[in-house]
Scaffold this active site. Structure first.
Site, PDB file in Angstrom:
ATOM      1  N   ASP A  60       0.853  -1.193   0.000  1.00  0.00           N
ATOM      2  CA  ASP A  60       0.000   0.000   0.000  1.00  0.00           C
ATOM      3  C   ASP A  60       0.886   1.239   0.000  1.00  0.00           C
ATOM      4  OD1 ASP A  60      -1.846   2.157   1.145  1.00  0.00           O
ATOM      5  OD2 ASP A  60      -3.218   0.485   0.851  1.00  0.00           O
TER       6      ASP A  60
ATOM      7  N   GLU B 192      -4.400   2.459  -4.552  1.00  0.00           N
ATOM      8  CA  GLU B 192      -2.941   2.467  -4.457  1.00  0.00           C
ATOM      9  C   GLU B 192      -2.405   1.167  -3.862  1.00  0.00           C
ATOM     10  OE1 GLU B 192      -4.563   4.742  -0.823  1.00  0.00           O
ATOM     11  OE2 GLU B 192      -5.084   4.414  -2.922  1.00  0.00           O
TER      12      GLU B 192
END
Length: 301
Positions: free
Chosen positions: A176, A220
């Site tokens: 992440d 993301e």
């Protein structure tokens, strides 16, 4: 006996290979023409391919009427044969039930298992290249140019099943990008898309050093498949990815945008029954990494 079209049929012996015309050259696909995933293509790359609903199958059909071990596809010198595995609802080829002795497949033969119908397509080199180009477009995330969520999910299933069959270690990384929303808020979505692309390509190169397969899972968040790979090697790969991201601020229209990543690592053990369980462990580990200050690696076990 009733076939998928509702017609009453007798069980009958299918012609043997010698009684049918020779198959077309090696290289073939199965394409779903009816079922839960119409248009999906399975490339037949091995000499023996197990088709079924079980996660351990080479070709997983998500259909409750398909048996866990439904049928074998076997190739020899470019000739593909279809064999039933004593499945509950039977394996059908062009409205005839297939037995365990098998039958040779021909171009555009229709295979029905449960509520799923597949078309058999042998192809020559030019056709194969065209199909692969179409498939690459369907499997690629438009912004990052790495595998998209659908395809990385399929690869997780198939690679996990293969690792289990071959009794090899299997690991997943969930990555992440830290504080990514701030990039969009401070610099705009074009900058955010640019950072995603550059970060994805960096992660892809670095993961490839360890034989990893990278895909974008959403937003993301990225996933890396590592197989065969034990926990020690997976942690080393994760740390190399974290270091690479942190060491390289990304340039955009004269700006230098710093970036870091939090990474969760999970390695399959005897209590891990499927790849979804393993993904949940890696995802929990990445959340722990964020709670512990971000820009770090955490392991699930």
């Amino acid at each position: 006996m009733t076939d998928p079209a509702g017609e009453t049929l007798r069980c009958q012996q299918l012609p043997c290979a010698a009684e049918r015309p020779p198959a077309l050259p090696a290289g073939a696909s199965l394409v779903v023409v009816h079922g839960r995933q119409p248009g999906r293509r399975y490339e037949l790359r091995s000499n023996e391919i197990l088709l079924g609903r079980d996660g351990g199958a080479d070709l997983v059909i998500e259909d409750p009427k398909v048996s866990r071990r439904q049928a074998w596809l076997r190739q020899h010198e470019g000739i593909f044969r279809l064999h039933d595995c004593d499945s509950t609802n039977g394996t059908w080829l062009n409205h005839q039930r297939v037995d365990d002795q098998g039958v040779v497949l021909q171009r555009e033969d229709r295979i029905v298992v449960g509520d799923t119908e597949l078309k058999f397509l042998p192809h020559d080199a030019a056709e194969l290249d065209y199909l692969r180009r179409l498939e690459a477009l369907a499997h690629t995330d438009a912004i990052t140019q790495v595998f998209n969520k659908g395809h990385i999910g399929e690869l997780m299933d198939s690679e996990f099943a293969r690792a289990r069959r071959q009794e090899q270690p299997f690991s997943l990384l969930v990555i992440d990008l830290d504080h990514f929303k701030q990039i969009n808020d401070n610099h705009g979505h074009d900058a955010g898309d640019h950072v995603l692309l550059e970060a994805a390509q960096l992660l892809k190169r670095e993961a490839g050093v360890s034989g990893g397969i990278l895909g974008r899972f959403g937003g993301e968040e990225f996933v890396v498949i590592l197989s065969p790979c034990d926990q020690v090697a997976a942690l080393a790969c994760a740390e190399s990815l974290r270091t690479a991201v942190a060491a390289r601020p990304l340039a955009y229209e004269g700006l230098s945008i710093p970036l870091t990543a939090s990474i969760g690592v999970a390695t399959a053990d005897a209590e891990c029954h499927n790849v979804r369980d393993l993904f949940r462990r890696a995802d929990a580990a990445v959340y722990r990494a964020k709670r512990e200050g971000r820009n770090c690696v955490c392991c699930s076990n």
